[in-house]
Design a protein around this motif. Structure first.
Motif, PDB file in Angstrom:
ATOM      1  N   GLN A  29       5.060  14.071   1.112  1.00 16.52           N
ATOM      2  CA  GLN A  29       3.815  14.932   1.465  1.00 16.52           C
ATOM      3  C   GLN A  29       2.361  14.000   1.702  1.00 16.52           C
ATOM      4  OE1 GLN A  29       2.216  16.277  -2.210  1.00 16.52           O
ATOM      5  NE2 GLN A  29      -0.090  16.672  -1.863  1.00 16.52           N
ATOM      6  N   TYR A  30       2.950  12.548   1.095  1.00 16.41           N
ATOM      7  CA  TYR A  30       2.264  11.192   2.263  1.00 16.41           C
ATOM      8  C   TYR A  30       1.934  11.028   3.548  1.00 16.41           C
ATOM      9  CZ  TYR A  30       0.655   6.537   2.320  1.00 16.41           C
ATOM     10  OH  TYR A  30      -0.213   5.479   2.485  1.00 16.41           O
ATOM     11  N   VAL A  31       3.102  11.490   4.085  1.00 17.51           N
ATOM     12  CA  VAL A  31       3.384  10.465   4.891  1.00 17.51           C
ATOM     13  C   VAL A  31       3.300  12.245   5.872  1.00 17.51           C
ATOM     14  CG1 VAL A  31       4.907  10.489   7.601  1.00 17.51           C
ATOM     15  CG2 VAL A  31       5.621   9.646   5.092  1.00 17.51           C
ATOM     16  N   ASP A  32       3.158  12.969   5.371  1.00 13.22           N
ATOM     17  CA  ASP A  32       2.569  14.079   6.305  1.00 13.22           C
ATOM     18  C   ASP A  32       1.031  14.605   6.591  1.00 13.22           C
ATOM     19  OD1 ASP A  32       4.883  15.913   6.771  1.00 13.22           O
ATOM     20  OD2 ASP A  32       5.143  16.884   5.512  1.00 13.22           O
ATOM     21  N   LEU A  33       0.449  12.996   5.489  1.00 13.97           N
ATOM     22  CA  LEU A  33      -0.976  13.664   5.945  1.00 13.97           C
ATOM     23  C   LEU A  33      -0.511  13.221   7.516  1.00 13.97           C
ATOM     24  CD1 LEU A  33      -2.200  11.705   2.962  1.00 13.97           C
ATOM     25  CD2 LEU A  33      -2.323  14.236   3.499  1.00 13.97           C
ATOM     26  N   MET A  34      -0.222  12.445   8.506  1.00 12.68           N
ATOM     27  CA  MET A  34      -0.316  11.497   9.258  1.00 12.68           C
ATOM     28  C   MET A  34       0.619  12.673  10.288  1.00 12.68           C
ATOM     29  SD  MET A  34       1.304   8.473  11.348  1.00 12.68           S
ATOM     30  CE  MET A  34      -0.164   7.127  10.182  1.00 12.68           C
ATOM     31  N   ALA A  35       1.911  13.713   9.853  1.00 10.04           N
ATOM     32  CA  ALA A  35       2.467  14.038  10.586  1.00 10.04           C
ATOM     33  C   ALA A  35       2.439  15.542  10.633  1.00 10.04           C
ATOM     34  CB  ALA A  35       4.084  13.655  10.475  1.00 10.04           C
ATOM     35  N   LYS A  36       2.217  16.283   9.519  1.00  7.45           N
ATOM     36  CA  LYS A  36       1.447  17.766   9.783  1.00  7.45           C
ATOM     37  C   LYS A  36      -0.090  18.121  10.095  1.00  7.45           C
ATOM     38  CE  LYS A  36       2.732  19.984   6.152  1.00  7.45           C
ATOM     39  NZ  LYS A  36       2.899  21.260   5.434  1.00  7.45           N
ATOM     40  N   ASP A  37      -0.086  16.747   8.613  1.00  7.24           N
ATOM     41  CA  ASP A  37      -1.045  17.136   8.458  1.00  7.24           C
ATOM     42  C   ASP A  37      -2.990  16.394   9.604  1.00  7.24           C
ATOM     43  OD1 ASP A  37      -0.716  19.137   6.197  1.00  7.24           O
ATOM     44  OD2 ASP A  37      -0.233  16.962   5.311  1.00  7.24           O
ATOM     45  N   LYS A  38      -2.202  15.703   9.656  1.00 13.40           N
ATOM     46  CA  LYS A  38      -3.591  15.212  10.906  1.00 13.40           C
ATOM     47  C   LYS A  38      -4.988  14.588  10.495  1.00 13.40           C
ATOM     48  CE  LYS A  38      -0.441  16.800  14.007  1.00 13.40           C
ATOM     49  NZ  LYS A  38       0.618  16.002  14.595  1.00 13.40           N
ATOM     50  N   VAL A  39      -4.721  14.570   9.092  1.00 15.43           N
ATOM     51  CA  VAL A  39      -5.512  13.179   8.481  1.00 15.43           C
ATOM     52  C   VAL A  39      -5.734  11.838   8.462  1.00 15.43           C
ATOM     53  CG1 VAL A  39      -6.042  15.284   7.490  1.00 15.43           C
ATOM     54  CG2 VAL A  39      -4.759  13.842   6.146  1.00 15.43           C
ATOM     55  N   ILE A  40      -4.838  11.251   8.749  1.00 14.42           N
ATOM     56  CA  ILE A  40      -4.556   9.855   8.796  1.00 14.42           C
ATOM     57  C   ILE A  40      -4.186  10.002  10.916  1.00 14.42           C
ATOM     58  CG2 ILE A  40      -2.861   8.161   8.377  1.00 14.42           C
ATOM     59  CD1 ILE A  40      -2.468   9.023   5.886  1.00 14.42           C
ATOM     60  N   GLU A  45       1.375  -1.069   0.018  1.00 19.41           N
ATOM     61  CA  GLU A  45       0.039   0.300  -0.096  1.00 19.41           C
ATOM     62  C   GLU A  45       0.743   1.195   0.173  1.00 19.41           C
ATOM     63  OE1 GLU A  45      -2.971   0.621   0.014  1.00 19.41           O
ATOM     64  OE2 GLU A  45      -3.132  -1.143  -1.431  1.00 19.41           O
ATOM     65  N   ASN A  46       1.780   1.391   0.614  1.00 21.34           N
ATOM     66  CA  ASN A  46       3.128   2.850   0.507  1.00 21.34           C
ATOM     67  C   ASN A  46       3.625   2.256  -0.236  1.00 21.34           C
ATOM     68  OD1 ASN A  46       1.716   2.992   3.722  1.00 21.34           O
ATOM     69  ND2 ASN A  46       4.371   2.073   4.512  1.00 21.34           N
ATOM     70  N   ILE A  47       3.851   1.606  -1.415  1.00 24.49           N
ATOM     71  CA  ILE A  47       4.782   1.673  -2.173  1.00 24.49           C
ATOM     72  C   ILE A  47       3.513   2.477  -3.904  1.00 24.49           C
ATOM     73  CG2 ILE A  47       5.408   0.544  -4.300  1.00 24.49           C
ATOM     74  CD1 ILE A  47       7.242   1.576  -2.850  1.00 24.49           C
ATOM     75  N   HIS A  48       1.970   1.814  -3.750  1.00 26.24           N
ATOM     76  CA  HIS A  48       0.976   2.480  -4.173  1.00 26.24           C
ATOM     77  C   HIS A  48       0.626   3.776  -4.300  1.00 26.24           C
ATOM     78  CE1 HIS A  48      -0.361  -1.884  -4.671  1.00 26.24           C
ATOM     79  NE2 HIS A  48       0.434  -1.935  -5.201  1.00 26.24           N
ATOM     80  N   HIS A  49       0.899   4.101  -3.613  1.00 27.66           N
ATOM     81  CA  HIS A  49       0.798   5.469  -2.967  1.00 27.66           C
ATOM     82  C   HIS A  49       1.676   6.924  -2.887  1.00 27.66           C
ATOM     83  CE1 HIS A  49      -3.543   4.633  -1.657  1.00 27.66           C
ATOM     84  NE2 HIS A  49      -3.178   3.777  -0.903  1.00 27.66           N
ATOM     85  N   THR A  50       2.551   5.959  -2.296  1.00 30.40           N
ATOM     86  CA  THR A  50       4.001   7.029  -3.128  1.00 30.40           C
ATOM     87  C   THR A  50       4.290   7.007  -4.646  1.00 30.40           C
ATOM     88  OG1 THR A  50       5.517   5.264  -2.578  1.00 30.40           O
ATOM     89  CG2 THR A  50       4.854   6.774  -0.738  1.00 30.40           C
ATOM     90  N   PHE A  51       4.001   6.014  -5.351  1.00 28.52           N
ATOM     91  CA  PHE A  51       4.014   5.891  -7.181  1.00 28.52           C
ATOM     92  C   PHE A  51       3.324   7.435  -7.126  1.00 28.52           C
ATOM     93  CE2 PHE A  51       2.681   4.754 -10.850  1.00 28.52           C
ATOM     94  CZ  PHE A  51       3.909   4.540 -11.558  1.00 28.52           C
ATOM     95  N   VAL A  52       1.188   6.782  -6.508  1.00 24.13           N
ATOM     96  CA  VAL A  52       0.473   8.290  -6.997  1.00 24.13           C
ATOM     97  C   VAL A  52       1.689   9.502  -6.865  1.00 24.13           C
ATOM     98  CG1 VAL A  52      -1.529   8.811  -6.802  1.00 24.13           C
ATOM     99  CG2 VAL A  52      -1.230   6.345  -7.617  1.00 24.13           C
ATOM    100  N   PHE A  53       1.968  10.463  -5.276  1.00 22.24           N
ATOM    101  CA  PHE A  53       2.191  11.241  -5.277  1.00 22.24           C
ATOM    102  C   PHE A  53       3.711  11.212  -6.283  1.00 22.24           C
ATOM    103  CE2 PHE A  53      -0.372  10.840  -1.942  1.00 22.24           C
ATOM    104  CZ  PHE A  53      -0.838  11.886  -1.267  1.00 22.24           C
ATOM    105  N   ALA A  54       4.556  10.422  -6.294  1.00 25.64           N
ATOM    106  CA  ALA A  54       5.945  10.907  -7.140  1.00 25.64           C
ATOM    107  C   ALA A  54       5.474  11.424  -8.629  1.00 25.64           C
ATOM    108  CB  ALA A  54       6.173   9.526  -7.083  1.00 25.64           C
TER     109      ALA A  54
END
Length: 438
Positions: free
Chosen positions: A242-253, A206-215
């Motif tokens: 940007q993907y990890v920041d959805l948890m770390a900074k943006d607090k949506v995950i 799942e991590n790869i799939h999403h980071t591939f799209v963000f890339a």
């Protein structure tokens, strides 16, 4: 957990290195035979909400195949957490199944082992021809310029699933189109006491799939044009951050999702605990967990700006499952008949309906069952705004190493450690160092 994953990375690399000298299946000649014409072994991937549900879907179809051909199929449904290493072990030990499901992103890596039957024109003719399959699905069957290593079985794309009631309660009229809109909606949803977006931070794939799209949305590729890893270029680093920041900074995950790896985020969404979910063809999974189709909507995955499309507007990888045959099976004719059966129009309709996926077979895809509003989002995404993951021999190691780097970053975020450009780059550097030499 990190040391366990590092061992798994080593196992993957070693398996690929050894595969050139020992390809799996059943015959000692490595060329296939018909020594056991009345039986087949089949490793299926876990597509439903549980292995038991998969058995209930597949066994009646295998019984039907036995009635038609006299060939008994021994079924094993293998969890995703085990499937790749099981396959790689089989390519080196010679103790593999006759037919197996593979994640379509692994096609080029498994092709490089030499263990799988090449689907040349002659073999495709035996199952009705290559032109039966849609181009997007064929694009994830192996390296460019080589005969495919597998045949498309199920096609999927990512979509944004959103809870209609949670959206209404938060005063949100429509699903977000961009990531900024999703983050803004998240503040309204959080104010109502609900989690915003589910993720599987402990799930390497799942991590790869999403980071591939963000890339892709950052205009970046994980590999250079000649197939060399390029994990630490600035745009890749920005995409992963940007993907990890959805948890770390943006607090949506939610931080608890850093440990999720077994569809827990799907269960949270089905139970109404969270407002949104990014998932591949989730409808049957949600239904099996008691969620009504009327309770949620389906929209394209957000982009940085504008609307989904090609280039920087890509919003999904080309997801799917391929069906492969071990080259030295002891039932070559039976395995070919089984692939023909599973990709027939009738079976494509039955199986893809059961898994809420899209048939990669053109004529089956045209059936009315696959023209619902929900399926139209998935079909349109596959046709217009999805991209295939890199079809390179080291793709499976890429998934493992970079997926683990993202997993580690999610763990850091959940623990309250700062996610910086430097910390993201350091994890990606470690991942690149674990890749095989070109």
């Amino acid at each position: 957990m990190r040391s366990i994953r590092a061992a798994a990375v080593g196992a993957v690399t070693m398996s690929l290195a050894l595969a050139a000298t020992a390809c799996g299946g059943g015959s000692s000649t490595g060329g296939g035979s018909n020594d056991s014409p009345k039986t087949l072994t089949y490793w299926a991937s876990n597509q439903g909400a549980s292995i038991e549900i998969d058995k209930k879907v597949l066994q009646p179809e295998l019984d039907k195949f036995q009635k038609q051909t006299g060939i008994k199929v021994k079924l094993e449904v293998v969890p995703w957490s085990d499937l790749l290493n099981r396959i790689l072990t089989a390519t080196t030990s010679g103790q593999g199944p006759d037919v197996l499901n593979i994640g379509n992103t692994w096609s080029a890596s498994l092709q490089a082992t030499g263990a799988l039957l090449p689907w040349d024109a002659k073999n495709f003719d035996k199952i009705g021809g290559k032109d039966r399959f849609v181009d997007s699905a064929l694009g994830s069957t192996g390296a460019e310029g080589k005969d495919p290593a597998a045949v498309p079985l199920y096609s999927m794309a990512y979509a944004l699933y959103y809870n209609k009631k949670i959206f209404a309660d938060a005063g949100i009229a429509k699903p977000p189109v961009t990531w900024d809109e999703l983050i803004a909606d998240g503040k309204k949803i959080s104010a109502k006491g609900k989690s915003v977006l589910g993720a599987e931070g402990g799930n390497v794939s799942e991590n790869i799939h999403h980071t591939f799209v963000f890339a892709k949305q950052h205009g970046a590729d994980f590999f250079t044009s000649d197939g060399k890893p390029d994990f630490t270029n600035d745009n890749i680093v920005a995409a992963v951050k940007q993907y990890v920041d959805l948890m770390a900074k943006d607090k949506v995950i939610p931080t608890g999702d850093a440990e999720y790896a077994q569809n827990q985020s799907v269960s949270d969404f089905a139970k109404g605990k969270q407002a949104m979910l990014l998932w591949q063809s989730a409808s049957s999974n949600l239904k099996s967990q008691g969620m009504s189709d009327s309770d949620y909507g389906i929209a394209p995955v957000p982009v940085q700006s504008g609307t989904p499309g090609t280039g920087a507007q890509v919003n999904s990888m080309v997801a799917g499952i391929n069906l492969a045959v071990f080259k030295n099976t002891k039932n070559l004719d039976g395995a070919t008949k089984f692939v023909k059966f599973m990709t027939s129009d009738d079976e494509q309709k039955i199986l893809n309906t059961a898994y809420s996926s899209i048939p990669p077979v053109k004529t089956a895809q045209e059936d009315a069952a696959f023209n619902t509003p929900a399926n139209s989002v998935l079909k349109n995404t596959l046709a217009t705004s999805a991209a295939a993951l890199p079809q390179v021999a080291s793709e499976s190691q890429f998934e493992t190493t970079v997926g683990t780097a993202v997993k580690n970053l999610f763990a850091d975020a959940a623990a309250g450690r700062a996610i910086t450009t430097d910390s993201v780059k350091a994890e990606l550097e470690k991942a690149q160092q674990q890749m095989p030499a070109a």
